[in-house]
Write a protein that holds these residues in place. Structure first.
Motif, PDB file in Angstrom:
ATOM      1  N   ILE A 183      24.310 -35.632 -16.734  1.00 46.38           N
ATOM      2  CA  ILE A 183      25.287 -36.692 -17.004  1.00 46.38           C
ATOM      3  C   ILE A 183      24.518 -38.006 -17.090  1.00 46.38           C
ATOM      4  CG2 ILE A 183      27.314 -37.933 -16.153  1.00 46.38           C
ATOM      5  CD1 ILE A 183      28.220 -35.407 -14.801  1.00 46.38           C
ATOM      6  N   ASN A 184      24.608 -38.672 -18.232  1.00 49.87           N
ATOM      7  CA  ASN A 184      23.823 -39.880 -18.489  1.00 49.87           C
ATOM      8  C   ASN A 184      24.713 -41.106 -18.636  1.00 49.87           C
ATOM      9  OD1 ASN A 184      21.342 -38.364 -18.633  1.00 49.87           O
ATOM     10  ND2 ASN A 184      22.010 -37.668 -20.662  1.00 49.87           N
ATOM     11  N   ASN A 185      24.057 -42.278 -18.579  1.00 48.59           N
ATOM     12  CA  ASN A 185      24.730 -43.563 -18.789  1.00 48.59           C
ATOM     13  C   ASN A 185      25.964 -43.720 -17.898  1.00 48.59           C
ATOM     14  OD1 ASN A 185      22.850 -44.163 -20.887  1.00 48.59           O
ATOM     15  ND2 ASN A 185      24.112 -42.991 -22.340  1.00 48.59           N
ATOM     16  N   VAL A 186      25.740 -43.504 -16.605  1.00 47.31           N
ATOM     17  CA  VAL A 186      26.832 -43.610 -15.638  1.00 47.31           C
ATOM     18  C   VAL A 186      26.984 -45.061 -15.197  1.00 47.31           C
ATOM     19  CG1 VAL A 186      27.692 -42.890 -13.384  1.00 47.31           C
ATOM     20  CG2 VAL A 186      26.475 -41.256 -14.842  1.00 47.31           C
ATOM     21  N   MET A 193      22.352 -48.569 -15.202  1.00 56.04           N
ATOM     22  CA  MET A 193      23.084 -47.305 -15.295  1.00 56.04           C
ATOM     23  C   MET A 193      22.286 -46.142 -14.720  1.00 56.04           C
ATOM     24  SD  MET A 193      24.990 -47.433 -18.992  1.00 56.04           S
ATOM     25  CE  MET A 193      26.266 -48.645 -19.349  1.00 56.04           C
ATOM     26  N   LEU A 194      23.032 -45.130 -14.260  1.00 56.96           N
ATOM     27  CA  LEU A 194      22.416 -43.976 -13.614  1.00 56.96           C
ATOM     28  C   LEU A 194      22.428 -42.761 -14.536  1.00 56.96           C
ATOM     29  CD1 LEU A 194      24.141 -44.229 -10.118  1.00 56.96           C
ATOM     30  CD2 LEU A 194      21.874 -45.081 -10.750  1.00 56.96           C
ATOM     31  N   LYS A 205      22.664 -38.123  -6.747  1.00 57.53           N
ATOM     32  CA  LYS A 205      21.930 -39.370  -6.968  1.00 57.53           C
ATOM     33  C   LYS A 205      22.481 -40.429  -6.038  1.00 57.53           C
ATOM     34  CE  LYS A 205      19.058 -41.705  -9.798  1.00 57.53           C
ATOM     35  NZ  LYS A 205      17.728 -41.279 -10.233  1.00 57.53           N
ATOM     36  N   ASP A 206      21.589 -41.123  -5.334  1.00 57.88           N
ATOM     37  CA  ASP A 206      21.967 -42.236  -4.459  1.00 57.88           C
ATOM     38  C   ASP A 206      21.547 -43.548  -5.104  1.00 57.88           C
ATOM     39  OD1 ASP A 206      23.018 -40.650  -2.359  1.00 57.88           O
ATOM     40  OD2 ASP A 206      20.992 -40.223  -1.661  1.00 57.88           O
ATOM     41  N   SER A 207      22.381 -44.567  -4.944  1.00 58.41           N
ATOM     42  CA  SER A 207      22.056 -45.873  -5.492  1.00 58.41           C
ATOM     43  C   SER A 207      22.756 -46.955  -4.671  1.00 58.41           C
ATOM     44  CB  SER A 207      22.467 -45.966  -6.962  1.00 58.41           C
ATOM     45  OG  SER A 207      22.027 -47.189  -7.531  1.00 58.41           O
ATOM     46  N   THR A 208      22.491 -48.171  -5.018  1.00 54.04           N
ATOM     47  CA  THR A 208      23.085 -49.335  -4.335  1.00 54.04           C
ATOM     48  C   THR A 208      23.799 -50.198  -5.366  1.00 54.04           C
ATOM     49  OG1 THR A 208      21.272 -49.321  -2.727  1.00 54.04           O
ATOM     50  CG2 THR A 208      22.635 -51.302  -2.830  1.00 54.04           C
ATOM     51  N   LEU A 209      24.918 -50.762  -4.972  1.00 60.57           N
ATOM     52  CA  LEU A 209      25.651 -51.633  -5.891  1.00 60.57           C
ATOM     53  C   LEU A 209      26.319 -52.772  -5.121  1.00 60.57           C
ATOM     54  CD1 LEU A 209      28.949 -50.895  -5.611  1.00 60.57           C
ATOM     55  CD2 LEU A 209      28.207 -48.863  -6.824  1.00 60.57           C
ATOM     56  N   LEU A 239      39.812 -50.704  -2.556  1.00 58.48           N
ATOM     57  CA  LEU A 239      39.493 -50.824  -3.974  1.00 58.48           C
ATOM     58  C   LEU A 239      39.487 -49.452  -4.628  1.00 58.48           C
ATOM     59  CD1 LEU A 239      36.469 -53.296  -3.888  1.00 58.48           C
ATOM     60  CD2 LEU A 239      38.912 -53.840  -3.961  1.00 58.48           C
ATOM     61  N   LYS A 240      39.874 -49.411  -5.877  1.00 57.24           N
ATOM     62  CA  LYS A 240      39.781 -48.197  -6.675  1.00 57.24           C
ATOM     63  C   LYS A 240      38.727 -48.405  -7.741  1.00 57.24           C
ATOM     64  CE  LYS A 240      42.486 -44.819  -9.315  1.00 57.24           C
ATOM     65  NZ  LYS A 240      43.825 -44.482  -9.851  1.00 57.24           N
ATOM     66  N   LEU A 241      37.741 -47.498  -7.769  1.00 61.49           N
ATOM     67  CA  LEU A 241      36.623 -47.609  -8.694  1.00 61.49           C
ATOM     68  C   LEU A 241      36.656 -46.464  -9.695  1.00 61.49           C
ATOM     69  CD1 LEU A 241      33.820 -48.375  -6.094  1.00 61.49           C
ATOM     70  CD2 LEU A 241      34.985 -50.033  -7.550  1.00 61.49           C
ATOM     71  N   GLY A 242      36.216 -46.717 -10.893  1.00 60.73           N
ATOM     72  CA  GLY A 242      36.110 -45.696 -11.929  1.00 60.73           C
ATOM     73  C   GLY A 242      34.663 -45.381 -12.219  1.00 60.73           C
ATOM     74  N   ILE A 243      34.355 -44.086 -12.348  1.00 59.50           N
ATOM     75  CA  ILE A 243      33.015 -43.642 -12.706  1.00 59.50           C
ATOM     76  C   ILE A 243      33.055 -43.273 -14.191  1.00 59.50           C
ATOM     77  CG2 ILE A 243      31.107 -42.141 -12.061  1.00 59.50           C
ATOM     78  CD1 ILE A 243      32.278 -43.801  -9.738  1.00 59.50           C
ATOM     79  N   PHE A 244      32.244 -43.954 -14.974  1.00 62.57           N
ATOM     80  CA  PHE A 244      32.264 -43.763 -16.424  1.00 62.57           C
ATOM     81  C   PHE A 244      30.924 -43.201 -16.900  1.00 62.57           C
ATOM     82  CE2 PHE A 244      35.504 -46.841 -15.553  1.00 62.57           C
ATOM     83  CZ  PHE A 244      36.490 -46.646 -16.513  1.00 62.57           C
ATOM     84  N   SER A 245      30.981 -42.285 -17.866  1.00 56.43           N
ATOM     85  CA  SER A 245      29.777 -41.757 -18.506  1.00 56.43           C
ATOM     86  C   SER A 245      29.932 -41.925 -20.006  1.00 56.43           C
ATOM     87  CB  SER A 245      29.582 -40.269 -18.165  1.00 56.43           C
ATOM     88  OG  SER A 245      28.495 -39.741 -18.883  1.00 56.43           O
ATOM     89  N   ASP A 246      29.020 -42.677 -20.595  1.00 59.96           N
ATOM     90  CA  ASP A 246      29.116 -42.997 -22.027  1.00 59.96           C
ATOM     91  C   ASP A 246      30.471 -43.593 -22.373  1.00 59.96           C
ATOM     92  OD1 ASP A 246      26.515 -42.048 -22.646  1.00 59.96           O
ATOM     93  OD2 ASP A 246      27.253 -39.980 -22.724  1.00 59.96           O
ATOM     94  N   GLY A 247      30.967 -44.425 -21.476  1.00 60.54           N
ATOM     95  CA  GLY A 247      32.227 -45.116 -21.700  1.00 60.54           C
ATOM     96  C   GLY A 247      33.466 -44.295 -21.395  1.00 60.54           C
ATOM     97  N   LYS A 248      33.317 -43.032 -20.968  1.00 62.61           N
ATOM     98  CA  LYS A 248      34.452 -42.157 -20.691  1.00 62.61           C
ATOM     99  C   LYS A 248      34.636 -41.999 -19.187  1.00 62.61           C
ATOM    100  CE  LYS A 248      36.179 -37.467 -21.530  1.00 62.61           C
ATOM    101  NZ  LYS A 248      35.875 -36.145 -22.136  1.00 62.61           N
ATOM    102  N   LEU A 249      35.881 -42.173 -18.719  1.00 58.36           N
ATOM    103  CA  LEU A 249      36.185 -42.034 -17.301  1.00 58.36           C
ATOM    104  C   LEU A 249      36.059 -40.569 -16.882  1.00 58.36           C
ATOM    105  CD1 LEU A 249      37.237 -43.374 -14.657  1.00 58.36           C
ATOM    106  CD2 LEU A 249      39.551 -42.780 -15.427  1.00 58.36           C
ATOM    107  N   ILE A 250      35.193 -40.296 -15.899  1.00 59.22           N
ATOM    108  CA  ILE A 250      34.995 -38.912 -15.449  1.00 59.22           C
ATOM    109  C   ILE A 250      35.420 -38.699 -14.003  1.00 59.22           C
ATOM    110  CG2 ILE A 250      33.137 -38.447 -17.092  1.00 59.22           C
ATOM    111  CD1 ILE A 250      31.127 -38.980 -14.857  1.00 59.22           C
ATOM    112  N   GLU A 251      35.625 -39.772 -13.254  1.00 54.11           N
ATOM    113  CA  GLU A 251      36.026 -39.623 -11.857  1.00 54.11           C
ATOM    114  C   GLU A 251      36.473 -40.976 -11.321  1.00 54.11           C
ATOM    115  OE1 GLU A 251      37.226 -38.122  -9.651  1.00 54.11           O
ATOM    116  OE2 GLU A 251      35.925 -37.385  -8.048  1.00 54.11           O
ATOM    117  N   THR A 252      37.326 -40.942 -10.296  1.00 49.77           N
ATOM    118  CA  THR A 252      37.729 -42.164  -9.593  1.00 49.77           C
ATOM    119  C   THR A 252      37.481 -41.970  -8.114  1.00 49.77           C
ATOM    120  OG1 THR A 252      40.015 -41.391  -9.347  1.00 49.77           O
ATOM    121  CG2 THR A 252      39.504 -42.723 -11.302  1.00 49.77           C
TER     122      THR A 252
END
Length: 474
Positions: free
Chosen positions: A400-403, A420-421, A429-433, A449-462
């Motif tokens: 999964i690219n461009n997260v 991007m991850l 994968k661990d990261s800091t934001l 807060l509600k966050l969206g996880i996007f891959s190539d501009g597509k929502l894949i998880e919240t």
């Protein structure tokens, strides 16, 4: 019970067939079974053996069909990967399995042990067949065990034990493939055992364990070690279907007696059991099924085939030993669902429905966002900023690219350290934001807060997380 119906006042035995009166091990030499049930069981066993030996090497979308890697906490069930975060699904799966076993046992007794248990399948359908081939049938095995250590005995024992060890080593390799993955096992084999001494030692330990079980311990696993035999004593009742001896027909009014040609057994009140003891000789756990339901009985049906063959020879109807409940034999009552079975079925249906629902809503990517421990919020005249750690788990078999992470519930900025991850397949994968929100958009000092996880501009998880800020005074 049957003992109350025996006019000859025979008593139930007070010891198990694998232990002598002096307390020593009594090795069981069962007669080679044959008959329709044995043929059915052979077909089932070969299908299950093929599945057990091939399952670690079957791939579904790149995933091993069955994998139970406890050390690395990776589990694949029917090709679906499960992570520690999916532990609740494993728990529900185990509950479904337990309730199913309970329900199955209440209805059909210990049929699983005789037809589907890997211990029984390997012992009866592999190792005993080899034993029959090398040592011969029951009488020859008993004679050989009492025979002095001459050339014949040494040759047969050496051949049998060598074949047993090779099979145990093969089974150990397959078993190891379930634990660490078939690809890893194949890799270790190709690289040579000298490069993986630790794994080789573990493999030899498994081999010795399997060899000990199938060459010596054998039916003791079912009688002493396996808890399922004890469990059936709690679950079974007079309505459960088991391999059972029809003592009403077999004993008659005057008990059992050897068969004599042209004898009218019905007139003198003798039952149909001719006391040939074939059911005892063919039993792999050494019991006499005529003593009623016993802990050691694994419902293998060998006694049914043996009894049916004798009934055919003497001209009596088959079914003196058959699948039946105690009530069916004694009271002629047919099986029917009672309140307990209905309750078990309802629980099983509910749990299975929950499991299927949770599998459908299970996401391919899981995100966990937590505030960095020991860090407080940073406040300016107009904004509030918090720092977070994020863990992303890719449960799929593709990269999964461009997260990117974006705010959904609030207006603000998400700044990802490193940009991007990219997450490799079946990896994390661990990261800091940093999350920055205008003070005017905050309604309290602690908001979700509600966050969206996007891959190539597509929502894949919240996912959700908490955001802290200065105390809001209105």
């Amino acid at each position: 019970m049957q003992s109350e119906n025996n006019s000859n006042k025979e008593k139930f035995r007070d010891s198990i067939g694998t232990i002598t009166e002096s307390g020593e091990r009594n090795f069981i030499h069962p007669k080679k079974p044959k008959g329709r049930y044995y043929n059915y069981r052979t077909i089932v066993s070969w299908v299950l053996l093929a599945f057990l030996m091939s399952a670690p090497f079957i791939k579904v979308n790149g995933n091993q069909f069955l994998l139970f890697d406890v050390i690395d906490r990776k589990f694949n069930i029917f090709g679906f990967p499960f992570w520690p975060q999916d532990f609740h699904l494993l728990v529900i799966s185990m509950l479904v399995s337990i309730v199913f076993v309970i329900l199955f046992t209440v209805i059909f007794g210990r049929i699983f042990c005789g037809w589907m248990c890997p211990q029984t399948i390997f012992l009866e359908m592999v190792f005993r067949k080899i034993e029959y081939l090398i040592d011969g049938d029951r009488s020859k095995q008993i004679k050989l065990s009492k025979q002095a250590w001459d050339v014949e005995k040494i040759t047969k024992r050496a051949l049998k034990w060598t074949v047993y060890f090779i099979l145990s080593f093969l089974i150990a390799n397959v078993f190891l493939s379930y634990l660490i993955g078939s690809d890893v096992v194949v890799k270790y084999i190709l690289e040579g055992p000298s490069n993986h001494i630790g794994t080789l030692i573990n493999l030899l330990v498994f081999t010795v364990v399997f060899y000990f079980i199938f060459a010596w311990f054998r039916e003791q696993v079912c009688i002493i070690v396996c808890p399922y035999g004890r469990l059936q004593g709690v679950l079974l009742d007079n309505k459960s279907i088991n391999v059972a001896y029809d003592f009403v027909r077999g004993e008659g009014d005057s008990g059992r007696k050897s068969f004599r040609k042209n004898e009218n057994r019905e007139e003198i009140g003798i039952g149909d059991c001719v006391d040939c003891k074939q059911c005892v000789q063919v039993c792999p756990t050494g019991i006499d099924i005529r003593n009623g339901t016993q802990l050691e009985c694994i419902n293998c049906t060998a006694c049914i085939d043996a009894c049916d063959s004798i009934m055919d020879k003497v001209g009596f109807d088959r079914g003196l030993i058959r699948y039946a409940s105690e009530d069916e034999i004694e009271k002629k009552e047919k099986f029917k669902f009672n309140a307990r079975l209905i309750a078990y079925s309802a629980v099983l249906t509910i749990l299975f429905g929950i499991l299927v629902t949770m599998l459908f809503i299970r996401t391919d990517v899981e995100a966990t966002v937590l505030r960095l421990p020991g860090q407080t919020f940073q406040s300016t005249a107009t904004t509030v900023k918090n720092v977070y750690t994020i863990t992303l788990i890719n449960k799929t078999t593709r990269d999964i690219n461009n997260v990117a992470i974006k705010l959904i519930s609030h207006k603000g900025n998400v700044i990802m350290v490193g940009g991007m991850l990219s997450i490799k397949k079946q990896d994390l994968k661990d990261s800091t934001l940093f999350i920055e929100i205008n003070k005017s958009d905050l309604k309290s000092s602690k908001e979700k807060l509600k966050l969206g996880i996007f891959s190539d501009g597509k929502l894949i998880e919240t996912t959700t997380t908490n955001f802290t800020g200065p105390l809001i005074i209105k």
